[in-house]
Motif scaffolding. Sequence first.
Motif, mmCIF file in Angstrom:
data_model
loop_
_atom_site.group_PDB
_atom_site.id
_atom_site.type_symbol
_atom_site.label_atom_id
_atom_site.label_comp_id
_atom_site.label_asym_id
_atom_site.label_seq_id
_atom_site.Cartn_x
_atom_site.Cartn_y
_atom_site.Cartn_z
ATOM 1 N N PHE A 1 22.383 -13.433 121.915
ATOM 2 C CA PHE A 1 23.608 -12.636 121.970
ATOM 3 C C PHE A 1 24.407 -13.026 123.209
ATOM 4 O O PHE A 1 23.978 -12.762 124.338
ATOM 5 N N GLY A 2 25.544 -13.667 122.997
ATOM 6 C CA GLY A 2 26.417 -14.015 124.121
ATOM 7 C C GLY A 2 26.139 -15.390 124.713
ATOM 8 O O GLY A 2 25.090 -16.005 124.474
ATOM 9 N N SER B 1 21.926 -11.895 133.055
ATOM 10 C CA SER B 1 23.272 -11.652 132.531
ATOM 11 C C SER B 1 23.980 -10.664 133.431
ATOM 12 O O SER B 1 23.400 -10.128 134.375
ATOM 13 N N TRP C 1 18.210 -7.469 127.782
ATOM 14 C CA TRP C 1 19.025 -8.331 128.656
ATOM 15 C C TRP C 1 18.161 -9.097 129.621
ATOM 16 O O TRP C 1 17.152 -8.615 130.109
ATOM 17 N N CYS D 1 31.532 -14.723 125.778
ATOM 18 C CA CYS D 1 31.324 -14.051 127.067
ATOM 19 C C CYS D 1 32.367 -12.954 127.189
ATOM 20 O O CYS D 1 33.392 -13.137 127.773
ATOM 21 N N ALA D 2 32.116 -11.786 126.597
ATOM 22 C CA ALA D 2 30.986 -11.429 125.735
ATOM 23 C C ALA D 2 31.410 -11.604 124.265
ATOM 24 O O ALA D 2 32.589 -11.782 123.991
ATOM 25 N N CYS E 1 27.556 -8.098 128.075
ATOM 26 C CA CYS E 1 27.119 -8.084 126.670
ATOM 27 C C CYS E 1 26.724 -6.667 126.239
ATOM 28 O O CYS E 1 26.915 -6.298 125.086
ATOM 29 N N ASN F 1 20.426 -10.818 125.123
ATOM 30 C CA ASN F 1 21.475 -11.476 125.902
ATOM 31 C C ASN F 1 20.919 -11.960 127.232
ATOM 32 O O ASN F 1 19.852 -11.550 127.677
#
Lengths: 132, 326
Positions: B90-91, B13, B10, B166-167, B17, B65
């Motif tokens: 991702f996301g 964020s 991550w 999201c997400a 996610c 993410n």
Amino acid sequence: MREEAKVVVFCCNWSVYPGLQLSHSAAPTGAKGLVDPIVTMCSGRVSPELILEAFSQGAWGVLVAGCPPEECEHNGNYKARRRVLLLQNLLAQMGIEPQRVRFESFSTGESAKLGQTIRGFVEEMRGLGPIE
Amino acid sequence: MAKPKVALYWCASCGGCEEAVVDLAEDILKVVEAVDIIFWPVAMDFKKADVEGMADGEIAVSFINGAIRTEEQGEMVKLLRRKSGLVVAFGSCAHLGGIPGLANFWNRETIFERVYKGVPTMDNPEGVLPQTRTAVAGKELTIPEFWDTVHTLDQVIPVDYYLPGCAPPPDLIMNAITAILEGKLPEKGAVLAPDKSLCDTCPLADSKPEKLSLKEVKRPYEVILDPEKCFLAQGVICLGPATRSGCGERCINACMPCRGCFGPTKGARDQGARSLSFVASLLGIEEEEKMTDEEVEKLIDQIPDPAGLFYMYSLPSSLLRRRIMK
């Protein structure tokens, strides 16, 4: 030498482009050499995405030229008017002078007005200079 | 045969996610049966050195993410890129910049001024701001640099696939994992979600009139929305026409208009410009021939924050990317 203002003009094939060709031949009022217009089938077809693309590629200003009220066959001129107004508000939020995009309307016979408007717009963009 | 190695990371964020992975519920058992999670800082105790110790390309896929807005995030995603066969953004934040991307209306200086000096709850009489290097008791402490501009993941490293949202919803995550495990992936660069617009799959689509016209713009808090009727037809801006489908219409079903977290539909370059375009088209369309310039301007000004609305999830991925600070 001063850098020439990079101005993009989107002009409607039906009202504006014939006038622009005329203005090219009329030297004193002409816009010849200042811009290389992009002809569209209707000002309503000029998407805001395309205008932002022009800015992202270095345009100093974008003029959208369409038909006057009641003269567009497709009412695209009204759409263009609203889109440009909303885009001006958005550009201001992005730190870009809203006057860098403008919608103007012209009838077929208004080649003098067209040449004058383009020259005025180019002059205004010279004053503003490039973005950033 | 060894199980494929998977990393989850991550950046800028909110943690939603990560929550989305947990939302796989029982399906997560199928995932851990099929793969080896070798790096997931939010849930498991692995360190950067563990990743550094791996061979290049040893990780089958990294799901990353968050947007990229610090030096550390930039460094970590470059490391993961080198060690991974595939990288999936991702996301919304990794894909488009997401909500953290709204910081691109500001820069480091103005954000620091606000956060460390301006907010009423801040007590900082000496006006201390974060520094990348600080001398403390004869030693030097360092923290990663905070950048002026928030970036999408693909502005920092090459990205193979995008999982929007999201997400991202559990069904799309499972589809993506299954496709990776079975080697049934689409062409590189694809968004792993349907190519339709949200309007196409919206449960309220039948209530959308043939010709939509917005006479005035209402904000969601100003009206009690009829949950059975197209929100645009009720005068509330919904970004469904310019947003990709696949979310499961979660907001629509909760009586909230779409705000665009799935990003633009295929082929669109700038989600905000597309949204602006359709909204401006619908505004006052019925009376358009009679309206003066002033009246049109008044109508347009009913949208007080067009950039924030149309780029709510996608400012860093937009053509202009950020506000120009003067």
